[in-house]
Design a protein around this motif. Structure first.
Motif, PDB file in Angstrom:
ATOM      1  N   THR A   2       0.844  -1.188   0.000  1.00 13.23           N
ATOM      2  CA  THR A   2       0.000   0.000   0.000  1.00 13.23           C
ATOM      3  C   THR A   2       0.875   1.233   0.000  1.00 13.23           C
ATOM      4  O   THR A   2       2.050   1.193   0.346  1.00 13.23           O
ATOM      5  N   VAL A   3       0.274   2.327  -0.388  1.00 16.30           N
ATOM      6  CA  VAL A   3       0.971   3.605  -0.375  1.00 16.30           C
ATOM      7  C   VAL A   3       0.708   4.287   0.952  1.00 16.30           C
ATOM      8  O   VAL A   3      -0.443   4.415   1.378  1.00 16.30           O
ATOM      9  N   ARG A  31       1.785   8.556  -4.597  1.00 12.74           N
ATOM     10  CA  ARG A  31       1.303   8.812  -3.236  1.00 12.74           C
ATOM     11  C   ARG A  31       0.016   9.648  -3.271  1.00 12.74           C
ATOM     12  O   ARG A  31      -0.929   9.374  -2.525  1.00 12.74           O
ATOM     13  N   GLY A  34      -2.829   7.464  -4.329  1.00  8.00           N
ATOM     14  CA  GLY A  34      -3.175   6.579  -3.223  1.00  8.00           C
ATOM     15  C   GLY A  34      -3.930   7.287  -2.123  1.00  8.00           C
ATOM     16  O   GLY A  34      -4.871   6.741  -1.537  1.00  8.00           O
ATOM     17  N   ARG A  37      -7.623   8.117  -3.631  1.00  2.00           N
ATOM     18  CA  ARG A  37      -8.304   7.109  -4.450  1.00  2.00           C
ATOM     19  C   ARG A  37      -9.731   6.843  -3.986  1.00  2.00           C
ATOM     20  O   ARG A  37     -10.578   6.414  -4.786  1.00  2.00           O
ATOM     21  N   LEU A 102       0.492   1.701 -10.389  1.00  2.00           N
ATOM     22  CA  LEU A 102      -0.848   1.743  -9.805  1.00  2.00           C
ATOM     23  C   LEU A 102      -1.401   0.335  -9.606  1.00  2.00           C
ATOM     24  O   LEU A 102      -1.989   0.032  -8.566  1.00  2.00           O
ATOM     25  N   VAL A 106      -1.437   0.617  -5.701  1.00  2.00           N
ATOM     26  CA  VAL A 106      -2.611   1.406  -5.296  1.00  2.00           C
ATOM     27  C   VAL A 106      -3.921   0.658  -5.510  1.00  2.00           C
ATOM     28  O   VAL A 106      -4.801   0.659  -4.650  1.00  2.00           O
ATOM     29  N   ARG A 108      -6.619  -2.127  -5.516  1.00  2.00           N
ATOM     30  CA  ARG A 108      -6.845  -3.210  -4.559  1.00  2.00           C
ATOM     31  C   ARG A 108      -7.749  -4.285  -5.155  1.00  2.00           C
ATOM     32  O   ARG A 108      -8.546  -4.019  -6.058  1.00  2.00           O
TER      33      ARG A 108
END
Length: 260
Positions: A2-3, A31, A34, A37, A102, A106, A108
């Motif tokens: 994760t970021v 960043r 993230g 988002r 990404l 970022v 998921r």
């Protein structure tokens, strides 16, 4: 992975060769995306390169697509190098690298991804590679830029899908026009990226230049060697106008700096 969230500094937008560029480093772009988002508001990212810059000089009516972008990022090592002569620092952030990061950092599992893609093969391979994502995609016909009905179909598809991320990967300037038109729709959501051939690079359908060529600004030479029949004319008619624009702008930049 994760970021890690952080407080981002203000992003400075500068114009070079008639095009807006946001001065933000690659890691900070990742960043920032993230950190934001989960914000449902629609915003889009464009990554102009030499071809875009020369086209904009010839067709200034396209400039709003770039001016209204959330982020306008320099996708060209030669342009970044030329900017240093002004002097302006323009971090290079390529659409291909941005897209790959990404998907790795970022996006998921379970995210809703919308793609305006160049082919069904690209879509199938992305779905195979990322089975835990909800990927919805549309492949428009060739010549969509000059087909208002088909272009609107792309816009409507992206708006209706309510995606977390939208990837428009059908070349320029049609990708930027679609992203811009989506922004005018009151129900649009998600982060939209105009990414050129990034999906084809990710799926292995096209091969990227070696890292050393990318770092030294020779990625264009690799692309030319990979597809000379299609690209030689584009590069011939882009490089000379770009150099002419730089020759005019760089002295003005130094003169303004001396006066300031």
């Amino acid at each position: 992975m994760t970021v890690t969230p952080s407080i981002m500094p203000a992003i400075e937008r500068r114009h070079f060769l008639g095009v807006p560029f946001d001065r933000i480093a690659f890691d900070d772009v990742i960043r920032l995306i993230g950190d934001t988002r989960d914000d449902p508001a629609y915003r889009y990212i464009v990554t102009p390169n030499v071809d875009h810059i020369v086209r904009l000089a010839q067709h200034p009516e396209l400039l709003p697509y770039y001016e209204n972008a959330w982020l306008t990022l320099c996708d060209s090592k030669p342009v970044s190098m030329l900017a240093k002569a002004v002097p302006i620092t323009l971090p290079r952030v390529t659409g291909a690298d941005l897209t790959a990061c990404l998907f790795g950092l970022v996006i998921r599992d379970g995210d809703h991804i919308t793609m305006i893609a160049p082919s069904q093969n690209v879509i199938d391979q992305m779905r195979t590679r990322f089975p835990h994502l909800h990927i919805r995609a549309h492949v428009p016909p060739y010549g969509v830029l000059n087909n208002p009905a088909e272009l609107q179909r792309c816009v409507d598809f992206a708006v209706q899908e309510k995606a977390d991320f939208i990837f428009v990967a059908i070349g320029s300037p049609q990708s930027e026009k679609i992203a811009y038109e989506i922004s005018k729709h009151p129900e649009a959501t998600g982060i939209c990226l105009c990414i050129g051939a990034a999906l084809e690079f990710m799926t292995g359908m096209k091969k990227r230049a070696p890292r050393w060529m990318s770092r030294t600004g020779l990625e264009w030479l690799h692309r030319l060697g990979s597809d000379p029949g299609r690209l030689w004319r584009r590069y011939l008619f882009s490089v000379l106008p770009l150099l002419g624009m730089a020759v005019r702008e760089i002295p003005r930049g130094w003169w303004a700096r001396l006066r300031g």
